[in-house]
Design a protein around this motif. Sequence first.
Motif, short mmCIF file in Angstrom:
data_model
loop_
_atom_site.label_atom_id
_atom_site.label_comp_id
_atom_site.label_asym_id
_atom_site.label_seq_id
_atom_site.Cartn_x
_atom_site.Cartn_y
_atom_site.Cartn_z
N PRO A 47 -33.78 48.85 44.33
CA PRO A 47 -32.79 49.16 45.03
C PRO A 47 -32.64 48.05 46.36
CG PRO A 47 -34.44 50.85 45.59
CD PRO A 47 -35.02 50.17 44.66
N VAL A 48 -33.58 47.10 46.27
CA VAL A 48 -33.52 46.08 47.34
C VAL A 48 -33.23 44.68 46.80
CG1 VAL A 48 -35.06 45.17 49.46
CG2 VAL A 48 -34.85 47.67 48.92
N ALA A 68 -45.28 37.52 46.77
CA ALA A 68 -44.30 37.81 46.14
C ALA A 68 -44.01 39.21 45.63
CB ALA A 68 -44.13 37.06 44.67
N ARG A 69 -44.74 39.98 46.20
CA ARG A 69 -44.84 41.46 45.80
C ARG A 69 -43.50 42.23 46.32
NH1 ARG A 69 -48.00 41.47 50.28
NH2 ARG A 69 -48.04 43.48 51.75
N THR A 70 -42.70 41.58 47.48
CA THR A 70 -41.56 42.40 47.64
C THR A 70 -40.40 41.25 47.38
OG1 THR A 70 -41.56 41.29 49.90
CG2 THR A 70 -42.76 43.39 49.79
N PRO A 80 -29.95 46.51 50.96
CA PRO A 80 -29.75 47.35 49.69
C PRO A 80 -28.90 46.88 48.73
CG PRO A 80 -28.50 48.46 51.48
CD PRO A 80 -29.48 46.99 52.06
N PRO A 117 -37.83 40.04 49.37
CA PRO A 117 -37.78 38.78 50.21
C PRO A 117 -39.12 37.83 50.10
CG PRO A 117 -38.16 41.05 51.45
CD PRO A 117 -38.21 41.35 50.13
N GLN A 140 -45.53 38.81 30.03
CA GLN A 140 -44.32 38.48 30.47
C GLN A 140 -44.85 37.17 31.52
OE1 GLN A 140 -42.45 41.13 33.19
NE2 GLN A 140 -40.28 40.34 32.51
N LEU A 185 -46.58 43.81 29.97
CA LEU A 185 -46.46 43.40 31.26
C LEU A 185 -47.35 41.86 31.48
CD1 LEU A 185 -47.05 46.69 33.54
CD2 LEU A 185 -44.94 44.84 33.38
N PHE A 244 -42.16 35.56 37.34
CA PHE A 244 -40.89 35.17 38.02
C PHE A 244 -39.90 34.36 36.97
CE2 PHE A 244 -43.58 36.92 40.95
CZ PHE A 244 -44.75 36.03 41.49
N LEU A 292 -35.34 41.66 39.53
CA LEU A 292 -36.39 42.42 39.98
C LEU A 292 -35.80 43.78 39.99
CD1 LEU A 292 -39.33 42.83 41.06
CD2 LEU A 292 -38.54 42.10 43.39
N ARG A 307 -40.68 37.29 47.40
CA ARG A 307 -40.64 36.57 46.13
C ARG A 307 -39.63 35.71 46.24
NH1 ARG A 307 -41.16 39.74 40.64
NH2 ARG A 307 -42.59 40.40 41.84
#
Lengths: 400, 422
Positions: free
Chosen positions: A36-37, A342-344, A92, A346, A12, A9, A15, A33, A348
């Motif tokens: 499911p979104v 950037a944790r979600t 989704p 959108p 890497q 982790l 992004f 990423l 990101r």
Amino acid sequence: MHALFALALIAQAPFPMDTVRPPGGPEVLWHRLAGPVVALRLSVPLHDALPGAAEILQELARPAATREADRLGAAVELRTAGDEAILLVTGPTSAFDALVGILRGAVGEQDLSIGALRTARARAEDRLLARLERPEPRLRAILDARLAGTRPAGPGVDRLGPEHLRAAAARLHHPDRLRVIFVGDVPPQILRSAFAGWRRPPVPATTPPIATAPPLPSAEAHHAWAALAYPLDVHPAVLAVAAELVARRVRAAGLLRGTAEARIGPGSQALVILGGAPPDDPAVAAVARITAFPAAGTRQDGEASPIAHFLRRLLAEAATLAGPAAVADAAAAVRRTLLLEARTAPGRAEVLGRWSGPRGARRASVHNVLDGLDGVTAAEVRDALLGALESAPVLAEVWP
Amino acid sequence: MALTRPARRVAAPVVAVLAVGCGGPHAGPPPPGLGPGPAPWAVVVIPEAGASAVGLAVVVAGSGWEDERRSGATLLAAEALLEESAAGLETLGASASVSCGRWAFVFTVVAPPETWRAAAEILASGLSDPAPTVSGLERARARLAASLALDRASPAWQARLAAGRALYGDGAVQGRESAWSRPGCGVPETLPLIDLAAVRAAGERLGQVASVAAVGSVDAAAGGRLASAFRPGGVTAAFPLPGRASPGRVYVERNTVTAWVSVAWPYGPDADAEAVRLVGSLLADAVRPGLSRPEILHAGAEVERHGRGGALVVTAVVAPERAEVVATTLEAEVWRLAAGTGPEAGIERVSRRHRGVRLRELSSPEARAARIALERAAGAAAGPWPAPGSWTWAAAREAARALGPPARAVVGPRAARAAAVP
């Protein structure tokens, strides 16, 4: 096993992105990423757009985009920011095809009937006038327009008829001009086929001349506001850290909604400082002018306002405080802010999109920023800020 | 068969098993009379590839312990804790917030990968040794007073309160006025009266941690450290539970143009909470505003979770004279869903939208952590994302069957009174 996973982790790169070039479609920058979104961010550069056209085109597209998003439980956001028009769709993964359909529909041929156009113009004008009414968004709009060498969009969008909008759409929504940032878990071959073969909007045979736009309405302001934009040709990581240092000085100064930020757009990058204060604020009035404000950055009467001088002084103070410890701390803060945003999916997509510069060899990217943060030196930041002080900023002001 | 273990100092998780009825659309929650029981203790760590931040959620005992004079003390203590922690968290690039409820409070922290452990330590320290300062307390009080005043004036808040009274009763439970009929997040009237001693006492209850979840850029080995930080003494949390099972009807007269109609169904611990949410969306859709329903201005659903399951509350804003029809429609729709024999186009349509909305609600790591921690505190297993099986028509049917008899609450003018008082 867990230690190895943790090391993987850490090792890497943040992004990582690949470029997918679907035939006949927009450029797609893809960041994988898991989850499911998915988020899709479509951006349209506006540097040569007719003022107001992008807003009307967005309002024409909004009803269908919103309906479809609601059907899917997705979210859609249409806005203009800086010198870009942006459409951000989040939904989704299972509805990926339909989400791409929202993007296609938004840049496809629109209903230009009298009724649809009247409604779209009214909404666009409301948006533009609301932006001009309040000091902070007004200053940003003026700075954006001046940096692009144009005039901010305002009243008078009813001058734009169907042929003007068709011509604008043909130019703005050409697939070669569009960029999509995709964040999610969809294989690249699916991306390639989903974004292939976008129809080019029809080009009208002729475009009638357009009347001159009416003057901008005055702003409602109880305080004095100013915004300075300093175009800076530096590494984007240096710009980000410099902006963070200036922002800290601005916050400490206790101004009304004062801020400083790095502005990266398809056409330029700049350090922007913005703030307001009561017209008779003694701290602002007492600021000794360091040197004469560079001539090109003044108002028509040749004098910059006291608040503009005060902001410039904060810039100078930030330069003197740009020591190694402060710069390292600011760099860490920039990194944390970007990582949190950037944790979600959108969030990101927004970070990746906002920090992407124009196509071509020399372009900013969030990778440049994140990779470069560790190497930013105090000398680089100080030089950037001192260089800004010596240059003529793009200036915008609002008076009560 | 109901089993409850007495609270005692243990290192292993303790699980309370509660009775659940069987059959029919009104299976019903457990019988009344059960007092507060121990909540399970769980630490869940979920590393996610590609994550750029960490979401941490900590579930602690809620405000159901408060008596009427100290309504809001728990939230005030929680907010004071956050005030004292804010500066330290900010230096780490982290932030924290708390959501309040009668059964549980949930603290959530969002932090970058390199500082999340330190941020967790700050929160753990605040929970285990609450020491609010006068200045921190007063800042928290001022902030809460403003938001509670706004709530008080809101008919939505009034409707929520009335639904709680209808569901959990106004009458005395075990010799005390039921806290479950009062707001879980305090009232403006008592907030100024809560002194430092009461806040400290409430703060000590905040240390009763039931579950912790961390999601995002974490390593699985962090679980042990979190367990040590948040429950060093191995004390079992004791959570307040609602005592009433039978539904009631409440009418609150307000001189408003519209009426707020709430129908609330309790459900037991075996119900699929995600499927119950889908049922809420289906019910709200059944009375959604539209050309054929001009009398309805708004419809929405909420799910409240607690250790005995929870409650589904559907609220509609309607023309007052139509309140009874809307309430009856909602109740009938539950029966119809429970009796369903196969997938319907309407259910598929709503399920598709509901799925998208629900996934977006959980798109941040802290939201997923909060969901996991809350479900674990309720004794249910939960992964970071809901199982797709919870969004099928069959799941909705089973969830409808698991709902208990409904309670009704109406807030509005006298023309709407008949919907609550026959």
